[in-house]
Design a protein around this motif. Structure first.
Motif, PDB file in Angstrom:
ATOM      1  N   GLY A 156      34.044  55.452  40.172  1.00 57.14           N
ATOM      2  CA  GLY A 156      34.828  54.262  39.888  1.00 57.14           C
ATOM      3  C   GLY A 156      33.974  53.056  39.521  1.00 57.14           C
ATOM      4  O   GLY A 156      32.744  53.120  39.477  1.00 57.14           O
ATOM      5  N   GLU A 157      34.655  51.960  39.283  1.00 61.35           N
ATOM      6  CA  GLU A 157      34.002  50.737  38.818  1.00 61.35           C
ATOM      7  C   GLU A 157      34.489  49.539  39.617  1.00 61.35           C
ATOM      8  O   GLU A 157      35.676  49.438  39.940  1.00 61.35           O
ATOM      9  CB  GLU A 157      34.309  50.526  37.330  1.00 61.35           C
ATOM     10  CG  GLU A 157      33.627  49.311  36.712  1.00 61.35           C
ATOM     11  CD  GLU A 157      33.981  49.131  35.239  1.00 61.35           C
ATOM     12  OE1 GLU A 157      33.355  48.270  34.591  1.00 61.35           O
ATOM     13  OE2 GLU A 157      34.882  49.843  34.748  1.00 61.35           O
ATOM     14  N   ILE A 158      33.559  48.636  39.923  1.00 61.83           N
ATOM     15  CA  ILE A 158      33.884  47.403  40.650  1.00 61.83           C
ATOM     16  C   ILE A 158      33.342  46.217  39.877  1.00 61.83           C
ATOM     17  O   ILE A 158      32.187  46.225  39.423  1.00 61.83           O
ATOM     18  CB  ILE A 158      33.273  47.406  42.068  1.00 61.83           C
ATOM     19  CG1 ILE A 158      33.796  48.595  42.881  1.00 61.83           C
ATOM     20  CG2 ILE A 158      33.598  46.090  42.792  1.00 61.83           C
ATOM     21  CD1 ILE A 158      33.131  48.740  44.238  1.00 61.83           C
ATOM     22  N   ARG A 159      34.150  45.183  39.738  1.00 67.57           N
ATOM     23  CA  ARG A 159      33.718  43.935  39.124  1.00 67.57           C
ATOM     24  C   ARG A 159      34.124  42.778  40.032  1.00 67.57           C
ATOM     25  O   ARG A 159      35.249  42.721  40.529  1.00 67.57           O
ATOM     26  CB  ARG A 159      34.344  43.750  37.741  1.00 67.57           C
ATOM     27  CG  ARG A 159      33.724  44.644  36.673  1.00 67.57           C
ATOM     28  CD  ARG A 159      32.326  44.150  36.317  1.00 67.57           C
ATOM     29  NE  ARG A 159      31.652  44.975  35.334  1.00 67.57           N
ATOM     30  CZ  ARG A 159      30.850  45.991  35.624  1.00 67.57           C
ATOM     31  NH1 ARG A 159      30.653  46.325  36.909  1.00 67.57           N
ATOM     32  NH2 ARG A 159      30.249  46.670  34.676  1.00 67.57           N
ATOM     33  N   VAL A 160      33.194  41.870  40.251  1.00 71.84           N
ATOM     34  CA  VAL A 160      33.430  40.649  41.022  1.00 71.84           C
ATOM     35  C   VAL A 160      33.123  39.475  40.096  1.00 71.84           C
ATOM     36  O   VAL A 160      31.991  39.345  39.620  1.00 71.84           O
ATOM     37  CB  VAL A 160      32.549  40.597  42.282  1.00 71.84           C
ATOM     38  CG1 VAL A 160      32.739  39.272  43.019  1.00 71.84           C
ATOM     39  CG2 VAL A 160      32.871  41.769  43.211  1.00 71.84           C
TER      40      VAL A 160
ATOM     41  N   ILE B 223      38.397  39.850  41.522  1.00 66.66           N
ATOM     42  CA  ILE B 223      37.989  41.206  41.919  1.00 66.66           C
ATOM     43  C   ILE B 223      38.759  42.222  41.077  1.00 66.66           C
ATOM     44  O   ILE B 223      39.959  42.059  40.838  1.00 66.66           O
ATOM     45  CB  ILE B 223      38.303  41.465  43.409  1.00 66.66           C
ATOM     46  CG1 ILE B 223      37.482  40.534  44.308  1.00 66.66           C
ATOM     47  CG2 ILE B 223      38.035  42.927  43.782  1.00 66.66           C
ATOM     48  CD1 ILE B 223      37.923  40.569  45.765  1.00 66.66           C
ATOM     49  N   GLU B 224      38.059  43.269  40.639  1.00 64.40           N
ATOM     50  CA  GLU B 224      38.697  44.391  39.965  1.00 64.40           C
ATOM     51  C   GLU B 224      38.084  45.694  40.454  1.00 64.40           C
ATOM     52  O   GLU B 224      36.854  45.847  40.417  1.00 64.40           O
ATOM     53  CB  GLU B 224      38.532  44.289  38.452  1.00 64.40           C
ATOM     54  CG  GLU B 224      39.329  43.180  37.796  1.00 64.40           C
ATOM     55  CD  GLU B 224      39.185  43.175  36.282  1.00 64.40           C
ATOM     56  OE1 GLU B 224      40.091  43.658  35.596  1.00 64.40           O
ATOM     57  OE2 GLU B 224      38.135  42.704  35.808  1.00 64.40           O
ATOM     58  N   LEU B 225      38.905  46.597  40.921  1.00 68.63           N
ATOM     59  CA  LEU B 225      38.470  47.945  41.299  1.00 68.63           C
ATOM     60  C   LEU B 225      39.261  48.949  40.471  1.00 68.63           C
ATOM     61  O   LEU B 225      40.486  48.830  40.348  1.00 68.63           O
ATOM     62  CB  LEU B 225      38.727  48.226  42.782  1.00 68.63           C
ATOM     63  CG  LEU B 225      37.681  47.722  43.785  1.00 68.63           C
ATOM     64  CD1 LEU B 225      37.826  46.240  44.007  1.00 68.63           C
ATOM     65  CD2 LEU B 225      37.811  48.480  45.104  1.00 68.63           C
ATOM     66  N   LYS B 226      38.560  49.933  39.936  1.00 70.18           N
ATOM     67  CA  LYS B 226      39.200  50.980  39.143  1.00 70.18           C
ATOM     68  C   LYS B 226      38.767  52.342  39.663  1.00 70.18           C
ATOM     69  O   LYS B 226      37.603  52.716  39.555  1.00 70.18           O
ATOM     70  CB  LYS B 226      38.825  50.844  37.665  1.00 70.18           C
ATOM     71  CG  LYS B 226      39.313  49.558  37.010  1.00 70.18           C
ATOM     72  CD  LYS B 226      38.902  49.484  35.551  1.00 70.18           C
ATOM     73  CE  LYS B 226      39.372  48.183  34.902  1.00 70.18           C
ATOM     74  NZ  LYS B 226      38.937  48.102  33.472  1.00 70.18           N
TER      75      LYS B 226
END
Length: 217
Positions: free
Chosen positions: A60-64, A6-9
């Motif tokens: 913002g940006e979310i990556r799973v 998981i990445e949240l920016k």
């Protein structure tokens, strides 16, 4: 080394202009068991819905697993806090778990032998194989929760999300569930939203406290 689980920016989200999450950033490596805690209304379930692609951030940006949440959903298992299943509907525990194999079966065709084998495998893993032909409405709350967990596991997830999985079960089931999740964590990344700090403290590897913003340890 693959992408983070998981990445949240700088993620921000509001309901009707009321801020729920503000400028949240964090990253989670694959293989971690994360407990998400915080007060009621602090944004825990909203965060989970953003990670599942059920909501879209304002900013913002979310990556799973390196993908946008909506694109990663085939690689994710999810057990919601509440299910809207009609308990009088004529389905067995096995039928419920097979629903987790729908995306792997062709539309208009019966489930394959592989699908049924997988469904029985995960039912055995959660201790419900002997109840596979029992009507879902005849199971206890804890037994039904095990079946819903098995349904999510039937997708062969790389990340497993659970939202307050023990909110309607007894203490014995709660203890057994976390022992099971700890063992499952050897295979998949796990994210559990919960209010029970005592139980997760002896099981999780990381903790995120969410109350509009996030503290991650």
């Amino acid at each position: 080394m693959g992408p983070h689980a998981i990445e949240l920016k700088n993620v921000t989200f509001s309901y009707d202009k009321t801020p729920i999450l503000e400028d949240v950033s964090f990253s989670l490596k694959q293989g971690v068991f994360l407990g998400v805690i915080g007060p009621i209304g602090g944004g825990k379930t909203t965060l989970l819905k953003l990670l599942l692609g059920l909501l879209v951030p304002d900013k913002g940006e979310i990556r799973v697993l390196g993908e946008a949440p909506h694109d990663a959903k085939r690689r994710v298992g999810y057990v919601p806090q509440y299910t809207d299943l009609n308990l009088s509907f004529p389905v067995s525990a096995l039928d419920i778990v097979l629903m987790g194999r729908l995306q792997r079966s062709r539309i208009g065709r019966w489930y394959s032998k592989k699908d049924r084998s997988k469904a029985e495998e995960v039912l055995e893993k959660v201790g419900m194989l002997d109840h596979r032909y029992v009507h879902i409405g005849e199971l206890s709350g804890g037994q039904r929760q095990r079946v819903f967990i098995a349904r999510a596991l039937a997708t062969d997830p790389e990340i497993f999300f659970l939202d307050e999985p023990t909110s309607s079960v007894d203490h014995e089931f709660e203890t057994g569930l976390y022992s099971f999740l700890k063992e499952l964590n050897k295979e998949v990344t796990i994210v559990v939203v919960t209010h029970d700090i005592g139980v997760i403290s002896s099981n999780v590897k990381s903790v995120a406290c969410v109350n509009r913003t996030m503290m991650f340890h």
